[in-house]
Design a protein around this motif. Structure first.
Motif, PDB file in Angstrom:
ATOM      1  N   THR A 118      -3.381 -39.074  64.146  1.00  0.00           N
ATOM      2  CA  THR A 118      -3.064 -39.264  62.733  1.00  0.00           C
ATOM      3  C   THR A 118      -3.302 -40.721  62.358  1.00  0.00           C
ATOM      4  O   THR A 118      -3.680 -41.541  63.196  1.00  0.00           O
ATOM      5  CB  THR A 118      -1.594 -38.894  62.445  1.00  0.00           C
ATOM      6  N   PHE A 119      -3.065 -41.044  61.087  1.00  0.00           N
ATOM      7  CA  PHE A 119      -3.261 -42.417  60.606  1.00  0.00           C
ATOM      8  C   PHE A 119      -2.374 -43.411  61.350  1.00  0.00           C
ATOM      9  O   PHE A 119      -2.667 -44.615  61.377  1.00  0.00           O
ATOM     10  CB  PHE A 119      -2.953 -42.492  59.103  1.00  0.00           C
ATOM     11  N   ILE A 120      -1.303 -42.933  61.997  1.00  0.00           N
ATOM     12  CA  ILE A 120      -0.392 -43.816  62.721  1.00  0.00           C
ATOM     13  C   ILE A 120      -1.117 -44.523  63.862  1.00  0.00           C
ATOM     14  O   ILE A 120      -0.738 -45.629  64.267  1.00  0.00           O
ATOM     15  CB  ILE A 120       0.818 -43.017  63.255  1.00  0.00           C
ATOM     16  N   SER A 121      -2.171 -43.885  64.355  1.00  0.00           N
ATOM     17  CA  SER A 121      -2.898 -44.471  65.488  1.00  0.00           C
ATOM     18  C   SER A 121      -3.446 -45.853  65.172  1.00  0.00           C
ATOM     19  O   SER A 121      -3.618 -46.682  66.077  1.00  0.00           O
ATOM     20  CB  SER A 121      -4.046 -43.549  65.915  1.00  0.00           C
ATOM     21  N   SER A 122      -3.708 -46.136  63.890  1.00  0.00           N
ATOM     22  CA  SER A 122      -4.241 -47.451  63.520  1.00  0.00           C
ATOM     23  C   SER A 122      -3.214 -48.552  63.696  1.00  0.00           C
ATOM     24  O   SER A 122      -3.563 -49.733  63.766  1.00  0.00           O
ATOM     25  CB  SER A 122      -4.735 -47.430  62.066  1.00  0.00           C
ATOM     26  N   PHE A 123      -1.936 -48.190  63.764  1.00  0.00           N
ATOM     27  CA  PHE A 123      -0.875 -49.183  63.948  1.00  0.00           C
ATOM     28  C   PHE A 123      -0.525 -49.376  65.427  1.00  0.00           C
ATOM     29  O   PHE A 123       0.170 -50.315  65.777  1.00  0.00           O
ATOM     30  CB  PHE A 123       0.385 -48.767  63.180  1.00  0.00           C
ATOM     31  N   PHE A 124      -0.969 -48.465  66.272  1.00  0.00           N
ATOM     32  CA  PHE A 124      -0.635 -48.538  67.693  1.00  0.00           C
ATOM     33  C   PHE A 124      -1.923 -48.470  68.515  1.00  0.00           C
ATOM     34  O   PHE A 124      -2.156 -47.535  69.278  1.00  0.00           O
ATOM     35  CB  PHE A 124       0.304 -47.401  68.085  1.00  0.00           C
ATOM     36  N   PHE A 303       7.300 -55.479  63.181  1.00  0.00           N
ATOM     37  CA  PHE A 303       7.655 -56.900  63.101  1.00  0.00           C
ATOM     38  C   PHE A 303       6.381 -57.745  63.178  1.00  0.00           C
ATOM     39  O   PHE A 303       6.188 -58.693  62.398  1.00  0.00           O
ATOM     40  CB  PHE A 303       8.599 -57.258  64.250  1.00  0.00           C
ATOM     41  N   TYR A 304       5.510 -57.390  64.090  1.00  0.00           N
ATOM     42  CA  TYR A 304       4.265 -58.142  64.286  1.00  0.00           C
ATOM     43  C   TYR A 304       3.346 -58.009  63.074  1.00  0.00           C
ATOM     44  O   TYR A 304       2.716 -58.990  62.640  1.00  0.00           O
ATOM     45  CB  TYR A 304       3.550 -57.624  65.533  1.00  0.00           C
ATOM     46  N   LEU A 305       3.252 -56.826  62.492  1.00  0.00           N
ATOM     47  CA  LEU A 305       2.343 -56.592  61.379  1.00  0.00           C
ATOM     48  C   LEU A 305       2.821 -57.237  60.082  1.00  0.00           C
ATOM     49  O   LEU A 305       2.018 -57.738  59.289  1.00  0.00           O
ATOM     50  CB  LEU A 305       2.151 -55.085  61.162  1.00  0.00           C
ATOM     51  N   ILE A 306       4.139 -57.237  59.867  1.00  0.00           N
ATOM     52  CA  ILE A 306       4.690 -57.717  58.602  1.00  0.00           C
ATOM     53  C   ILE A 306       4.728 -59.241  58.543  1.00  0.00           C
ATOM     54  O   ILE A 306       4.410 -59.846  57.514  1.00  0.00           O
ATOM     55  CB  ILE A 306       6.100 -57.131  58.382  1.00  0.00           C
ATOM     56  N   LEU A 307       5.111 -59.879  59.639  1.00  0.00           N
ATOM     57  CA  LEU A 307       5.281 -61.331  59.657  1.00  0.00           C
ATOM     58  C   LEU A 307       4.011 -62.032  60.148  1.00  0.00           C
ATOM     59  O   LEU A 307       3.114 -61.389  60.684  1.00  0.00           O
ATOM     60  CB  LEU A 307       6.479 -61.688  60.540  1.00  0.00           C
ATOM     61  N   PRO A 308       3.932 -63.346  59.969  1.00  0.00           N
ATOM     62  CA  PRO A 308       2.748 -64.091  60.438  1.00  0.00           C
ATOM     63  C   PRO A 308       2.503 -63.876  61.928  1.00  0.00           C
ATOM     64  O   PRO A 308       3.435 -63.723  62.706  1.00  0.00           O
ATOM     65  CB  PRO A 308       3.115 -65.551  60.126  1.00  0.00           C
ATOM     66  N   LYS A 309       1.230 -63.904  62.314  1.00  0.00           N
ATOM     67  CA  LYS A 309       0.854 -63.679  63.714  1.00  0.00           C
ATOM     68  C   LYS A 309       0.968 -64.982  64.512  1.00  0.00           C
ATOM     69  O   LYS A 309       0.022 -65.429  65.151  1.00  0.00           O
ATOM     70  CB  LYS A 309      -0.575 -63.139  63.792  1.00  0.00           C
ATOM     71  N   SER A 310       2.133 -65.591  64.454  1.00  0.00           N
ATOM     72  CA  SER A 310       2.359 -66.865  65.123  1.00  0.00           C
ATOM     73  C   SER A 310       3.027 -66.655  66.469  1.00  0.00           C
ATOM     74  O   SER A 310       3.983 -65.873  66.593  1.00  0.00           O
ATOM     75  CB  SER A 310       3.236 -67.773  64.248  1.00  0.00           C
ATOM     76  N   GLU A 311       2.534 -67.384  67.490  1.00  0.00           N
ATOM     77  CA  GLU A 311       3.125 -67.264  68.818  1.00  0.00           C
ATOM     78  C   GLU A 311       4.581 -67.726  68.839  1.00  0.00           C
ATOM     79  O   GLU A 311       5.329 -67.392  69.759  1.00  0.00           O
ATOM     80  CB  GLU A 311       2.303 -68.040  69.850  1.00  0.00           C
ATOM     81  N   TYR A 312       4.990 -68.474  67.813  1.00  0.00           N
ATOM     82  CA  TYR A 312       6.385 -68.913  67.735  1.00  0.00           C
ATOM     83  C   TYR A 312       7.332 -67.752  67.428  1.00  0.00           C
ATOM     84  O   TYR A 312       8.553 -67.885  67.564  1.00  0.00           O
ATOM     85  CB  TYR A 312       6.542 -69.988  66.654  1.00  0.00           C
ATOM     86  N   LEU A 313       6.774 -66.647  67.005  1.00  0.00           N
ATOM     87  CA  LEU A 313       7.597 -65.482  66.652  1.00  0.00           C
ATOM     88  C   LEU A 313       7.713 -64.474  67.801  1.00  0.00           C
ATOM     89  O   LEU A 313       8.333 -63.430  67.639  1.00  0.00           O
ATOM     90  CB  LEU A 313       7.017 -64.779  65.424  1.00  0.00           C
ATOM     91  N   ALA A 314       7.141 -64.785  68.946  1.00  0.00           N
ATOM     92  CA  ALA A 314       7.188 -63.844  70.068  1.00  0.00           C
ATOM     93  C   ALA A 314       8.627 -63.605  70.529  1.00  0.00           C
ATOM     94  O   ALA A 314       9.060 -62.456  70.689  1.00  0.00           O
ATOM     95  CB  ALA A 314       6.332 -64.359  71.228  1.00  0.00           C
ATOM     96  N   PHE A 315       9.366 -64.686  70.762  1.00  0.00           N
ATOM     97  CA  PHE A 315      10.750 -64.527  71.216  1.00  0.00           C
ATOM     98  C   PHE A 315      11.650 -63.923  70.130  1.00  0.00           C
ATOM     99  O   PHE A 315      12.452 -63.020  70.427  1.00  0.00           O
ATOM    100  CB  PHE A 315      11.311 -65.863  71.694  1.00  0.00           C
ATOM    101  N   PRO A 316      11.548 -64.399  68.848  1.00  0.00           N
ATOM    102  CA  PRO A 316      12.318 -63.710  67.797  1.00  0.00           C
ATOM    103  C   PRO A 316      11.998 -62.223  67.719  1.00  0.00           C
ATOM    104  O   PRO A 316      12.886 -61.404  67.484  1.00  0.00           O
ATOM    105  CB  PRO A 316      11.890 -64.446  66.524  1.00  0.00           C
TER     106      PRO A 316
END
Length: 356
Positions: A118-124, A303-316
Motif C-alpha cells: 500500500t501507499f504506507i510502503s513509501s514511509f517505511f 518523528f524523522y519525517l516531520i522534523l528536520p533531518k538533523s543528526e542532533y535529533l537522533a537522541f531526542p
C-alpha cells in the motif's frame, strides 16, 4: 523444596520478578529502536556521539536481557515440575504462549503485507518487502519469520514441549552442570542455526529451578548487591571503551559474561525491591515485548519525517520514541483490560509466565 520456602518469600519473588520482567522488556525494546539508524550522517563530531550513544543503549546495557528472561523462565517452570505435571503444563502454556504467539505472528504479518503493498510502503523504505506466497505465510505464522523478536517465544514453546527431556538432563546435579557446560562450549562451533546460548541459559534456569530455587528467591546481602553493581559498571564501561574487543564477541565468552551479568542484575534489584510499590504496569512486560517493534517503528519514522533531518535529533528521537511507545502500550492495556478483559487475556496469554 517448596515446603521449605515461605509464602512471604514467594510473594517477594513474584513481585521482584514482575518488576524485573518489565525492566527487561524495556531493555529489549531499546535494542530494536531504529532512531539512530535514521540519521545516517557519517562524519563529524555529532555522528561520532550518535554512534557511541547507539552502542551504549543498544549493545552495552541491554544484551543480557534475553538471557535473564530465559533463566527466569526455566527456573519458574521447573521449580515444581514433574513428568506427572507435563500435560497440565502443556495445557497451561498453550494458552500463555502458543495462542498469543500465533495470533500476534498473524497480526504483524498482515501489518508487513500492508507496509509492502500500500501507499504506507513509501514511509517505511527500510523494511523488507513481504512476498505474498504460501511459504512466507507459513513461516510468518508458525516460525515468526517476519516477527523477529518472537524467536524467543518460539524457543520457549519448544522448551516446554521437550520439558521431559530437559528434566531428564538436569535431574542429576552433575549431569545438569556438565550439560550446561557442554552446550556453552559447543556454541563455539556455531553449527547450524540453533541458538546455543538460549539453550544454555534455559538449561541453567531449569537447573536452578530444580535444585537451587531457594537460592533464586533468597534476598542478596547488601555487600553482594554492591559488588554486583561494581561488576555491571565494569562490564558496561569495558564494553563501551573497547567495543571491538574480540572477547565480547566470542560465543563462549558471551555466555559466561551474560550469566554473570544476569546474576548481578538480579542481585542489584534486591537493594531496592522492598521500596518498590507494586503496580499493574509491571505485569505488562509481555505487552511491551509483543507490541514495541512495529509501534516504535511508526513513531520513529514519523518523528524523522516531520522534523528536520538533523543528526542532533537522533537522541531526542530515541527518547521520544521510547517514551511515547511505552505510554501507548500502557494505554492500550488499560483500555483493553477494562473493556475487553477476555480478549485482552487471550492476546496477552495472561502474561508471558504470570501463571503461578
Amino acid at each position: 523444596m517448596e515446603n521449605l520456602i515461605t509464602k512471604e518469600q514467594m510473594n517477594y519473588f513474584w513481585k521482584k520478578r514482575d518488576f524485573v520482567y518489565y525492566t527487561l522488556s524495556i531493555l529489549i525494546f531499546m535494542i530494536h529502536i531504529s532512531s539512530f539508524a535514521q540519521y545516517t550522517i557519517q562524519e563529524g563530531t555529532m555522528a561520532l556521539v550518535n554512534d557511541k550513544m547507539a552502542f551504549f543503549f543498544k549493545e552495552s546495557i541491554t544484551r543480557f536481557a534475553v538471557p535473564l528472561f530465559f533463566v527466569l523462565s526455566g527456573a519458574t517452570f521447573f521449580r515444581d515440575y514433574t513428568n506427572k505435571k507435563y500435560i497440565s503444563k502443556i495445557k497451561s502454556r498453550f494458552f500463555t504462549l502458543v495462542i498469543p504467539y500465533l495470533i500476534w505472528n498473524t497480526v504483524w504479518m498482515i501489518f508487513d503485507i500492508i507496509c509492502s503493498y500500500t501507499f504506507i510502503s513509501s514511509f517505511f523504505t527500510g523494511r523488507r518487502i513481504f512476498t505474498l506466497n504460501t511459504g512466507n505465510i507459513f513461516k510468518s505464522i508458525f516460525l515468526a519469520e517476519w516477527n523477529i523478536p518472537f524467536w524467543f517465544l518460539l524457543y520457549l514453546i519448544v522448551f516446554v514441549f521437550i520439558s521431559p527431556l530437559i528434566d531428564f538432563i538436569v535431574k542429576n546435579k552433575y549431569t545438569g552442570i556438565c550439560s550446561i557446560a557442554a552446550v556453552s562450549i559447543f556454541s563455539i562451533f556455531e553449527i547450524g542455526t540453533l541458538k546455543y546460548d538460549a539453550i544454555a541459559f534455559y538449561l541453567l534456569g531449569a537447573f536452578l529451578g530444580k535444585h537451587c530455587f531457594e537460592f533464586v528467591i533468597r534476598k542478596t546481602s547488601r555487600k553482594n548487591g554492591i559488588c554486583s553493581i561494581a561488576f555491571l559498571v565494569i562490564y558496561i564501561t569495558a564494553k563501551n571503551i573497547f567495543p571491538e574487543n574480540v572477547y565480547f564477541g566470542k560465543p563462549l565468552a558471551k555466555i559466561v559474561i551474560f550469566m554473570l551479568a544476569c546474576y548481578a542484575f538480579w542481585s542489584v534489584v534486591d537493594l531496592f525491591a522492598d521500596k518498590i510499590s507494586y503496580r499493574p504496569l509491571y505485569t505488562r512486560s509481555f505487552a511491551v515485548f509483543i507490541l514495541h517493534s512495529n509501534i516504535s517503528s511508526v513513531i520513529c519514522k514519523l518523528f524523522y519525517l516531520i522534523l528536520p533531518k538533523s543528526e542532533y535529533l537522533a537522541f531526542p528521537n530515541f527518547v521520544f520514541t521510547m517514551v511515547l511507545t511505552l505510554v501507548l502500550i500502557n494505554v492500550f492495556c488499560v483500555i483493553a483490560e477494562h473493556y475487553l478483559p477476555r480478549t485482552y487475556a487471550l492476546l496477552m496469554g495472561k502474561g508471558i509466565t504470570i501463571k503461578r
